[in-house]
Design a protein around this motif. Structure first.
Motif, short mmCIF file in Angstrom:
data_model
loop_
_atom_site.label_atom_id
_atom_site.label_comp_id
_atom_site.label_asym_id
_atom_site.label_seq_id
_atom_site.Cartn_x
_atom_site.Cartn_y
_atom_site.Cartn_z
N VAL A 53 -2.61 69.57 51.23
CA VAL A 53 -2.86 68.48 50.29
C VAL A 53 -1.61 67.63 50.12
CG1 VAL A 53 -3.43 67.93 47.89
CG2 VAL A 53 -4.68 69.71 49.09
N LYS A 54 -0.45 68.26 50.05
CA LYS A 54 0.81 67.54 49.90
C LYS A 54 1.03 66.58 51.06
CE LYS A 54 5.75 68.17 49.29
NZ LYS A 54 6.87 69.12 49.26
N GLY A 55 0.65 66.98 52.26
CA GLY A 55 0.81 66.12 53.42
C GLY A 55 -0.11 64.92 53.41
N MET A 56 -1.19 64.96 52.62
CA MET A 56 -2.13 63.85 52.55
C MET A 56 -1.86 62.92 51.38
SD MET A 56 -5.64 65.64 53.67
CE MET A 56 -5.73 66.48 55.25
N LEU A 57 -0.87 63.22 50.57
CA LEU A 57 -0.48 62.34 49.48
C LEU A 57 0.65 61.43 49.95
CD1 LEU A 57 -0.42 64.85 46.49
CD2 LEU A 57 -2.16 63.14 46.99
N PRO A 58 0.86 60.29 49.29
CA PRO A 58 1.99 59.43 49.68
C PRO A 58 3.31 60.14 49.43
CG PRO A 58 1.01 58.65 47.64
CD PRO A 58 0.10 59.73 48.17
N GLN A 59 4.32 59.78 50.19
CA GLN A 59 5.61 60.45 50.08
C GLN A 59 6.50 59.71 49.09
OE1 GLN A 59 5.60 63.34 51.88
NE2 GLN A 59 3.59 62.66 52.57
N MET A 102 1.41 63.83 41.00
CA MET A 102 0.02 64.11 41.35
C MET A 102 -0.14 65.57 41.80
SD MET A 102 -1.04 60.82 43.55
CE MET A 102 -0.85 59.17 42.90
N LEU A 103 0.83 66.07 42.52
CA LEU A 103 0.74 67.44 43.05
C LEU A 103 0.75 68.47 41.93
CD1 LEU A 103 0.43 68.64 45.84
CD2 LEU A 103 2.88 69.02 45.90
N ARG A 104 1.31 68.12 40.78
CA ARG A 104 1.29 69.03 39.63
C ARG A 104 -0.11 69.19 39.06
NH1 ARG A 104 5.85 65.95 37.00
NH2 ARG A 104 7.48 66.28 38.52
N LYS A 105 -1.01 68.26 39.40
CA LYS A 105 -2.38 68.33 38.92
C LYS A 105 -3.25 69.21 39.81
CE LYS A 105 -2.52 63.93 36.59
NZ LYS A 105 -3.29 62.71 36.40
N LEU A 106 -2.69 69.73 40.89
CA LEU A 106 -3.42 70.61 41.79
C LEU A 106 -3.09 72.05 41.44
CD1 LEU A 106 -5.18 70.93 44.39
CD2 LEU A 106 -3.03 71.00 45.64
N ARG A 130 -11.02 69.41 55.61
CA ARG A 130 -12.03 68.79 54.73
C ARG A 130 -11.72 69.07 53.26
NH1 ARG A 130 -16.88 67.41 57.70
NH2 ARG A 130 -16.65 68.18 59.83
N LEU A 131 -11.29 70.29 52.99
CA LEU A 131 -10.91 70.65 51.63
C LEU A 131 -9.72 69.84 51.16
CD1 LEU A 131 -11.10 72.73 49.20
CD2 LEU A 131 -9.38 74.00 50.46
N ALA A 132 -8.71 69.70 52.02
CA ALA A 132 -7.49 68.99 51.64
C ALA A 132 -7.76 67.50 51.40
CB ALA A 132 -6.43 69.16 52.73
N VAL A 133 -8.63 66.88 52.19
CA VAL A 133 -8.96 65.47 52.00
C VAL A 133 -9.65 65.27 50.65
CG1 VAL A 133 -10.47 63.62 52.80
CG2 VAL A 133 -9.08 64.85 54.43
N LYS A 134 -10.61 66.12 50.36
CA LYS A 134 -11.35 66.02 49.10
C LYS A 134 -10.41 66.21 47.91
CE LYS A 134 -15.43 65.89 47.04
NZ LYS A 134 -16.37 64.80 47.17
N ALA A 135 -9.58 67.24 47.97
CA ALA A 135 -8.65 67.53 46.87
C ALA A 135 -7.61 66.42 46.72
CB ALA A 135 -7.97 68.88 47.09
N ALA A 136 -7.07 65.92 47.82
CA ALA A 136 -6.05 64.88 47.76
C ALA A 136 -6.62 63.59 47.16
CB ALA A 136 -5.48 64.61 49.15
N ASN A 137 -7.84 63.23 47.55
CA ASN A 137 -8.46 62.02 47.00
C ASN A 137 -8.73 62.16 45.51
OD1 ASN A 137 -8.38 60.56 49.36
ND2 ASN A 137 -10.44 61.13 49.97
N PRO A 154 -3.18 51.94 43.01
CA PRO A 154 -2.23 52.70 43.83
C PRO A 154 -0.91 53.04 43.14
CG PRO A 154 -3.13 50.87 45.07
CD PRO A 154 -3.60 50.71 43.67
N HIS A 155 -0.41 52.17 42.27
CA HIS A 155 0.91 52.42 41.68
C HIS A 155 0.85 53.18 40.35
CE1 HIS A 155 -0.40 48.67 39.77
NE2 HIS A 155 0.38 49.02 38.75
N VAL A 156 -0.36 53.62 39.95
CA VAL A 156 -0.53 54.39 38.72
C VAL A 156 -1.23 55.71 39.06
CG1 VAL A 156 -1.55 54.42 36.41
CG2 VAL A 156 -0.74 52.28 37.38
N ASP A 157 -0.81 56.78 38.42
CA ASP A 157 -1.43 58.09 38.63
C ASP A 157 -2.76 58.14 37.88
OD1 ASP A 157 -2.06 60.67 39.17
OD2 ASP A 157 -0.43 61.55 37.99
N THR A 158 -3.85 57.77 38.56
CA THR A 158 -5.17 57.75 37.93
C THR A 158 -5.99 58.98 38.29
OG1 THR A 158 -6.06 56.51 39.80
CG2 THR A 158 -5.28 55.23 37.91
N GLY A 159 -5.37 59.98 38.88
CA GLY A 159 -6.08 61.14 39.39
C GLY A 159 -6.51 62.14 38.33
#
Length: 142
Positions: free
Chosen positions: A105-111, A118-122, A27-34, A46-51
């Motif tokens: 979280v990394k597993g829930m992001l696109p590859q 995006m992962l640098r923002k976590l 649940r934590l990983a889904v929330k953080a990944a979104n 989808p094609h822009v880092d809007t996170g």
């Protein structure tokens, strides 16, 4: 009516704080990944880092249900022949508790390359303190 597409220059990220104490890992990983991906915003593209930036504290107190603590293993590979090694979740929780959350979280992001940005923002911290007080993160419940 035209479809809105966000541009890299117009995105203004915010900072959010998630307390992982007593929260199931999935649940934590889904929330953080979104949130890191920007799926919670109406301007999501989808094609822009809007996170946004996400800070996770108390990673050592995240909950795994069932027997996952003893049964699940993380695989590491040194790059040499026979260089495969496995480590249980319980061992990783002792040594690097922030790895468990980051890996989920990394597993829930696109590859792709955008996911690496995006992962640098976590930002994950094992304990209750973090180094980003100056950014005034908003507290989010999971």
């Amino acid at each position: 009516m035209k479809t809105f597409l966000a541009k890299k220059e117009t995105v203004q990220p915010k900072w959010y704080l998630i307390d992982a104490a007593g929260v199931p890992l999935g649940r934590l990983a889904v929330k953080a990944a979104n949130m890191v991906r920007g799926r919670h915003k109406p301007t999501y593209t989808p094609h822009v880092d809007t996170g946004d930036y996400v800070i996770v504290i108390n990673a050592e107190k995240v909950v795994l249900t069932g027997k996952k603590e003893e049964q699940n293993e993380y695989m590491f590979f040194s790059g040499f022949v026979g260089g495969e090694s496995y480590r249980k979740v319980s061992l990783m929780r002792e040594r690097h508790p922030e790895f468990i959350v980051k890996h989920a979280v990394k597993g829930m992001l696109p590859q792709n390359i955008i996911a690496a940005k995006m992962l640098r923002k976590l930002r994950v911290f094992a304990g209750p303190t973090h180094t980003h007080e100056a950014n005034n993160p908003q507290k989010v419940t999971v």
